[in-house]
Design a protein around this motif. Structure first.
Motif, PDB file in Angstrom:
ATOM      1  N   PHE A  92       8.827 -18.293   1.442  1.00 15.78           N
ATOM      2  CA  PHE A  92       9.214 -19.563   2.110  1.00 15.78           C
ATOM      3  C   PHE A  92       8.691 -19.653   3.438  1.00 15.78           C
ATOM      4  N   ARG A  93       9.155 -18.434   4.258  1.00 13.95           N
ATOM      5  CA  ARG A  93       8.822 -18.346   5.712  1.00 13.95           C
ATOM      6  C   ARG A  93       7.306 -18.246   5.961  1.00 13.95           C
ATOM      7  N   ARG A  94       6.271 -17.854   5.080  1.00 18.87           N
ATOM      8  CA  ARG A  94       5.231 -17.604   5.161  1.00 18.87           C
ATOM      9  C   ARG A  94       4.329 -18.652   4.745  1.00 18.87           C
ATOM     10  N   ARG A  95       4.842 -19.471   3.568  1.00 21.86           N
ATOM     11  CA  ARG A  95       3.871 -20.488   3.008  1.00 21.86           C
ATOM     12  C   ARG A  95       4.266 -21.776   3.595  1.00 21.86           C
ATOM     13  N   VAL A  96       5.646 -21.968   3.648  1.00 19.64           N
ATOM     14  CA  VAL A  96       6.053 -23.287   4.094  1.00 19.64           C
ATOM     15  C   VAL A  96       6.186 -23.342   5.535  1.00 19.64           C
ATOM     16  N   LEU A  97       6.804 -22.523   6.199  1.00 15.02           N
ATOM     17  CA  LEU A  97       7.024 -22.513   7.604  1.00 15.02           C
ATOM     18  C   LEU A  97       5.539 -21.883   8.344  1.00 15.02           C
ATOM     19  N   LYS A  98       4.936 -21.441   7.688  1.00 18.57           N
ATOM     20  CA  LYS A  98       3.587 -20.805   8.127  1.00 18.57           C
ATOM     21  C   LYS A  98       4.020 -19.663   9.290  1.00 18.57           C
ATOM     22  N   GLU A  99       5.213 -19.081   9.192  1.00 20.56           N
ATOM     23  CA  GLU A  99       5.434 -17.939  10.074  1.00 20.56           C
ATOM     24  C   GLU A  99       4.624 -16.495   9.586  1.00 20.56           C
ATOM     25  N   HIS A 100       4.516 -15.749  10.654  1.00 24.61           N
ATOM     26  CA  HIS A 100       4.085 -14.302  10.360  1.00 24.61           C
ATOM     27  C   HIS A 100       5.150 -13.579   9.922  1.00 24.61           C
ATOM     28  N   VAL A 101       5.156 -13.231   8.594  1.00 19.34           N
ATOM     29  CA  VAL A 101       6.101 -12.399   8.078  1.00 19.34           C
ATOM     30  C   VAL A 101       5.417 -11.421   7.632  1.00 19.34           C
ATOM     31  N   PRO A 102       5.425  -9.936   8.298  1.00 17.23           N
ATOM     32  CA  PRO A 102       4.611  -8.805   7.798  1.00 17.23           C
ATOM     33  C   PRO A 102       4.996  -8.316   6.081  1.00 17.23           C
ATOM     34  N   LYS A 103       4.155  -7.838   5.424  1.00 13.66           N
ATOM     35  CA  LYS A 103       4.521  -7.556   4.291  1.00 13.66           C
ATOM     36  C   LYS A 103       4.568  -5.902   4.276  1.00 13.66           C
ATOM     37  N   ALA A 104       5.691  -5.420   3.726  1.00 17.15           N
ATOM     38  CA  ALA A 104       5.563  -4.051   3.656  1.00 17.15           C
ATOM     39  C   ALA A 104       4.561  -3.281   2.929  1.00 17.15           C
ATOM     40  N   VAL A 105       3.745  -2.590   3.433  1.00 17.85           N
ATOM     41  CA  VAL A 105       2.861  -1.594   3.010  1.00 17.85           C
ATOM     42  C   VAL A 105       3.245  -0.186   2.960  1.00 17.85           C
ATOM     43  N   ARG A 106       3.310   0.090   1.619  1.00 19.72           N
ATOM     44  CA  ARG A 106       3.960   1.684   1.437  1.00 19.72           C
ATOM     45  C   ARG A 106       3.116   2.345   0.719  1.00 19.72           C
ATOM     46  N   TYR A 107       3.046   3.746   0.832  1.00 27.20           N
ATOM     47  CA  TYR A 107       2.224   4.329   0.213  1.00 27.20           C
ATOM     48  C   TYR A 107       2.830   6.023   0.530  1.00 27.20           C
ATOM     49  N   GLY A 108       2.279   6.742  -0.267  1.00 30.80           N
ATOM     50  CA  GLY A 108       2.802   8.238  -0.450  1.00 30.80           C
ATOM     51  C   GLY A 108       4.125   8.271  -0.759  1.00 30.80           C
ATOM     52  N   ARG A 109       4.926   9.147  -0.105  1.00 31.16           N
ATOM     53  CA  ARG A 109       6.279   9.440  -0.285  1.00 31.16           C
ATOM     54  C   ARG A 109       7.245   8.126  -0.397  1.00 31.16           C
ATOM     55  N   TRP A 173       1.686  11.444  -8.529  1.00 32.14           N
ATOM     56  CA  TRP A 173       0.304  10.916  -8.244  1.00 32.14           C
ATOM     57  C   TRP A 173       0.791   9.651  -6.994  1.00 32.14           C
ATOM     58  N   PRO A 174       0.981  10.068  -5.738  1.00 32.91           N
ATOM     59  CA  PRO A 174       1.420   9.267  -4.925  1.00 32.91           C
ATOM     60  C   PRO A 174       0.319   8.132  -4.588  1.00 32.91           C
ATOM     61  N   LYS A 175       0.751   6.988  -4.229  1.00 37.11           N
ATOM     62  CA  LYS A 175      -0.263   6.002  -3.896  1.00 37.11           C
ATOM     63  C   LYS A 175      -0.886   6.229  -2.581  1.00 37.11           C
ATOM     64  N   LYS A 176      -2.295   6.041  -2.262  1.00 36.09           N
ATOM     65  CA  LYS A 176      -2.758   6.447  -1.097  1.00 36.09           C
ATOM     66  C   LYS A 176      -3.571   4.770  -0.495  1.00 36.09           C
ATOM     67  N   PRO A 177      -3.571   5.083   0.853  1.00 27.49           N
ATOM     68  CA  PRO A 177      -4.170   3.657   1.516  1.00 27.49           C
ATOM     69  C   PRO A 177      -5.598   3.915   1.144  1.00 27.49           C
ATOM     70  N   ARG A 178      -5.816   2.609   0.901  1.00 32.89           N
ATOM     71  CA  ARG A 178      -7.528   2.500   0.960  1.00 32.89           C
ATOM     72  C   ARG A 178      -8.201   2.715   2.290  1.00 32.89           C
ATOM     73  N   ALA A 179      -9.426   3.078   2.262  1.00 33.07           N
ATOM     74  CA  ALA A 179     -10.221   3.355   3.373  1.00 33.07           C
ATOM     75  C   ALA A 179     -10.111   2.231   4.147  1.00 33.07           C
ATOM     76  N   ASP A 180      -9.919   0.752   3.892  1.00 34.31           N
ATOM     77  CA  ASP A 180      -9.979  -0.303   4.763  1.00 34.31           C
ATOM     78  C   ASP A 180      -8.367  -0.635   5.162  1.00 34.31           C
ATOM     79  N   GLY A 181      -7.632   0.362   4.930  1.00 28.60           N
ATOM     80  CA  GLY A 181      -6.339   0.271   5.628  1.00 28.60           C
ATOM     81  C   GLY A 181      -5.272  -0.581   4.666  1.00 28.60           C
ATOM     82  N   GLN A 182      -5.741  -1.192   3.617  1.00 30.12           N
ATOM     83  CA  GLN A 182      -5.005  -1.872   2.513  1.00 30.12           C
ATOM     84  C   GLN A 182      -4.605  -0.973   1.576  1.00 30.12           C
TER      85      GLN A 182
END
Length: 185
Positions: A92-109, A173-182
């Motif tokens: 809601f905050r991202r789409r309706v209020l157009k706030e920057h709410v960072p998404k948690a990016v998790r990988y590895g442990r 098999w832990p998740k790994k970050p992509r080369a582009d940081g995503q």
């Protein structure tokens, strides 16, 4: 589709209507206390679904997959409700209020441990659903009329087992970050 299945659909719709109303009340109209009241209505919806299921069975209905699904719905709603509300709040905050709410990016442990927490909520949902099914079977007192509810628990146990295997796989098999940081995967 049985009326109890429609009651589940109505409960799901009511859940999200109350969430959206609560978010709009909180952020658009700036009425925080009223938004908390609207958020608090979500467990009331679960309780009403439980009452509808009990009334249907007490009137002599034979439990179907839908009656069992109501236990699943209630278990999932209670175990994951806070997380669903947090997710909706961020969207809601991202789409309706157009706030920057960072998404948690998790990988590895970190990703694996986060998934374990979700699996723990899944186990809690399963236990809540199982208690509701068990209480219903006991209350009705006629196993031939409640077999449909036990069947859905068996299917849910398979889903829980698959979720367990996925959880373990994130440690192997832990998740790994992509080369582009995503985040990959």
């Amino acid at each position: 589709m049985s009326w109890i299945a429609w009651a589940i659909v109505a409960s799901e719709v009511a859940f999200w209507v109350f969430i959206l109303l609560a978010l709009a009340t909180r952020y658009v109209w700036r009425r925080r206390r009223l938004s908390m009241v609207l958020f608090a209505m979500t467990p009331v919806i679960d309780f009403l679904l439980l009452v509808l299921t009990a009334v249907d069975l007490s009137r002599g209905a034979t439990a179907t997959w839908a009656h069992g699904l109501s236990a699943v719905y209630i278990g999932v709603s209670l175990a994951f409700g806070k997380n669903m509300i947090e997710w909706a709040d961020n969207v809601f905050r991202r789409r309706v209020l157009k706030e920057h709410v960072p998404k948690a990016v998790r990988y590895g442990r970190d990703h694996a441990v986060h998934y374990v927490k979700g699996f723990g909520r899944h186990v809690l949902a399963f236990l809540i659903g199982g208690v509701l099914v068990g209480a219903t079977v006991w209350w009705v007192g006629d196993p031939s009329r409640t077999a449909g509810m036990l069947g859905i628990m068996a299917r849910w146990a398979v889903v829980l087992g698959i979720d367990f295997l996925i959880t373990v796989s994130y440690f192997v098999w832990p998740k790994k970050p992509r080369a582009d940081g995503q985040f990959s995967g």
